[in-house]
Design a protein around this motif. Structure first.
Motif, short mmCIF file in Angstrom:
data_model
loop_
_atom_site.label_atom_id
_atom_site.label_comp_id
_atom_site.label_asym_id
_atom_site.label_seq_id
_atom_site.Cartn_x
_atom_site.Cartn_y
_atom_site.Cartn_z
N ALA A 106 15.08 11.62 3.12
CA ALA A 106 14.44 10.43 3.69
C ALA A 106 13.54 9.76 2.64
N ASP A 107 12.90 10.56 1.84
CA ASP A 107 12.06 10.06 0.75
C ASP A 107 12.91 9.27 -0.24
N ARG A 108 14.05 9.87 -0.62
CA ARG A 108 14.93 9.19 -1.57
C ARG A 108 15.49 7.90 -0.96
N ASP A 128 0.85 -1.19 0.00
CA ASP A 128 0.00 0.00 0.00
C ASP A 128 0.89 1.24 0.00
N TYR A 129 0.42 2.27 -0.67
CA TYR A 129 1.25 3.47 -0.82
C TYR A 129 1.65 4.07 0.53
N ILE A 130 0.75 4.00 1.49
CA ILE A 130 0.98 4.62 2.79
C ILE A 130 2.24 4.05 3.48
N VAL A 131 2.60 2.83 3.11
CA VAL A 131 3.79 2.20 3.68
C VAL A 131 5.04 3.05 3.39
N HIS A 132 5.09 3.56 2.17
CA HIS A 132 6.21 4.44 1.79
C HIS A 132 6.25 5.67 2.70
N CYS A 133 5.10 6.30 2.89
CA CYS A 133 5.02 7.52 3.70
C CYS A 133 5.48 7.24 5.13
N LEU A 144 2.53 13.22 4.86
CA LEU A 144 1.64 13.79 3.84
C LEU A 144 2.36 14.18 2.55
N HIS A 145 3.66 13.87 2.45
CA HIS A 145 4.47 14.51 1.40
C HIS A 145 4.05 14.19 -0.03
N ASP A 146 3.42 13.04 -0.27
CA ASP A 146 3.02 12.71 -1.64
C ASP A 146 1.54 12.95 -1.90
N VAL A 147 0.83 13.47 -0.91
CA VAL A 147 -0.62 13.64 -1.06
C VAL A 147 -0.99 14.64 -2.17
MN MN Z 1 7.71 9.95 -1.77
#
Ligand code: MN
Length: 500
Positions: free
Chosen positions: A142-144, A47-52, A74-77
């Motif tokens: 952290a995202d990268r 699920d996408y939320i796992v990444h967040c 919330l960074h990709d919302v």
């Molecule tokens: Mn991201």
């Protein structure tokens, strides 16, 4: 499938004890993001939320503040869901929306790595543009990091491009910010994709030597504990340090892959309460074990350019084996692992004013508190990457921030402008014909007048007409750049000659 993660992992990881209020806010952000991303999957199938949540966990781990953690959840919302930034702002406030907006924009910057000059220029501009709030850059790191951890799910061509960009741009940024923890992992992940054979070779060497070294290391640590306790030195922590693979490989390369030439292959890190304890510990160890000539380094008195502090020495240890010892205080340790992020731990009280530093451009940079190591780092870095760039020599000063803004083309190119620059300045900065033919402009998708003052970080789109057109004389009354001014004057003069 990547390891499962839940919001509690994030809450538990936070270095600062979170207040009930903070926990509530983080949970709210989590529910909000989960709902927004509902049904979306990562390439891994998760699920996408796992990444967040993974991004948030990294930030919690290095001790970032609650607002940064929330922004990261919330960074990709806004980018990937129906929910807009203004809805986030309404619910979570302007500061968090500002951070998310910065992360989104940073993601849009095109880094043209093919030509060195473009690459350096864009790298520097990217950093400067976003240095208004350094937390934006840290969230992006952290995202990268999580994207690199899950890179195996992407096609090989993409893997290569992303790994290359990470190695060239993100790892150096982590290094400059002194976040060794993130830098090391990023480099190792890139190493695996960019040089798989050398990676495997290094891994094999590490496995062989580390395995037989581990028992030895534990024995030495126990010995040190006994010696230091006898001298009434309190040991906060003593542990073996494994070298990150990529850095190990760099060293091996310099020594013809001969592992016996690498003296810090085994390193023991001792954390003691005070600076005085550091020097005393060094003395005691030297009394017991002969140090190697030329390898005693006092990074406490003379910190490394990125602020790193510790005492290093290489000794002929028990059984005559060579090993490196690193001695430091807890604060030095945290700063070496978490870099500027560690300042949240040690400058809690300074935080509000810290934020003001870059939110409000009026603050004079000369009044920065001395302990803000990263400002020094930033200056160093600017010096380094801008050193061949005479046109920007003026910009090497930190004062640079005060009267420069950066705006983006819809394609992600960065245009550097003076403060209060207008869409006409922007248009001429791209191309004189775009300037001449400009009839309107959009800032972040909204129509604005041609004398609008562009805000830092905005995406500007210039609307032009197809046919050839002369600039308007009125423009001279509001353009800010001399290049726009001279282009307009030249065109108009030309016009007058024609009439006559
Ligand atoms: Mn991201």
């Amino acid at each position: 499938m990547p390891s499962p993660i839940i919001i509690n992992d994030v809450l538990k990881t936070a270095v600062h004890p979170l207040s009930n209020e903070d926990q509530k806010l983080i949970l709210e952000a989590y529910h909000f993001a989960e709902k927004a991303h509902h049904g979306q999957k990562r390439k891994s199938g998760a699920d996408y939320i796992v990444h967040c949540l993974h991004v948030a966990k990294t930030l919690a781990l290095i001790g970032m503040d609650t607002k940064t953690i929330i922004a990261s959840i919330l960074h990709d919302v806004p980018e990937d869901t129906e929910v807009t930034l203004s809805e986030i702002e309404k619910k979570f406030g302007a500061e968090i929306a500002y951070l998310i907006d910065g992360v989104t924009k940073l993601g849009k910057i095109k880094l043209r790595g093919t030509r060195e000059e473009y690459y350096l220029e864009n790298l520097r501009k990217m950093f400067l543009a976003m240095a208004q709030d350094i937390r934006v850059v840290i969230i992006k790191l952290a995202d990268r990091l999580h994207n690199m951890r899950t890179l195996s799910y992407l096609p090989p061509e993409k893997q290569n491009r992303i790994a290359k960009e990470t190695m060239e741009v993100y790892a150096p940024i982590a290094n400059r910010l002194g976040i060794g923890e993130i830098q090391g992992e990023l480099e190792d992940l890139c190493f695996k994709y960019l040089e798989p054979e050398h990676y495997a070779e290094t891994k094999k060497i590490e496995k062989t030597y580390l395995h037989e070294g581990e028992a030895y290391m534990n024995r030495v640590i126990q010995l040190f504990r006994n010696i230091l306790e006898k001298e009434s030195i309190q040991i906060i922590d003593a542990s073996g340090r494994t070298k990150h693979l990529y850095r190990l490989y760099q060293k091996l390369k310099r020594h013809d892959m001969d592992v016996t030439q690498i003296y810090d292959f085994i390193a023991i890190r001792i954390v003691v309460p005070t600076v005085a304890d550091c020097y005393e510990t060094l003395g005691i160890i030297h009394r017991e074990y002969r140090p190697m000539v030329g390898r005693i380094k006092d990074y406490i008195s003379l910190p490394k350019p990125n602020g790193y502090q510790s005492l290093h020495t290489t000794i002929f240890g028990p059984d005559g084996r060579i090993l490196e010892i690193q001695i430091r205080t807890q604060k030095m340790h945290d700063e070496s692992e978490y870099g500027i992020a560690a300042h949240w731990m040690y400058t809690e009280k300074a935080r509000p004013s810290w934020q003001n530093l870059f939110f409000h451009k009026k603050t004079s940079p000369t009044t920065l508190p001395k302990e803000l190591v990263w400002v020094r780092q930033l200056k160093e870095w600017q010096k380094e990457i801008g050193r061949d760039d005479k046109a920007f020599a003026e910009g090497l000063k930190i004062e640079f921030f005060k009267n420069h803004i950066f705006a983006f083309t819809p394609k992600g190119d960065i245009i550097e402008l003076p403060e209060e620059a207008t869409p006409i300045d922007f248009a001429y900065a791209i191309h004189s014909e775009i300037g001449n033919r400009a009839v309107g402009a959009k800032a972040d998708g909204k129509m604005v007048p041609l004398d609008y003052h562009i805000q830092n970080g905005q995406v500007i789109e210039v609307l032009t007409v197809r046919e050839k057109k002369k600039p308007s004389r009125d423009w001279l009354s509001f353009v800010k750049t001399s290049s726009a001014k001279s282009h307009i004057q030249r065109e108009l003069r030309h016009d007058e000659f024609e009439v006559k």
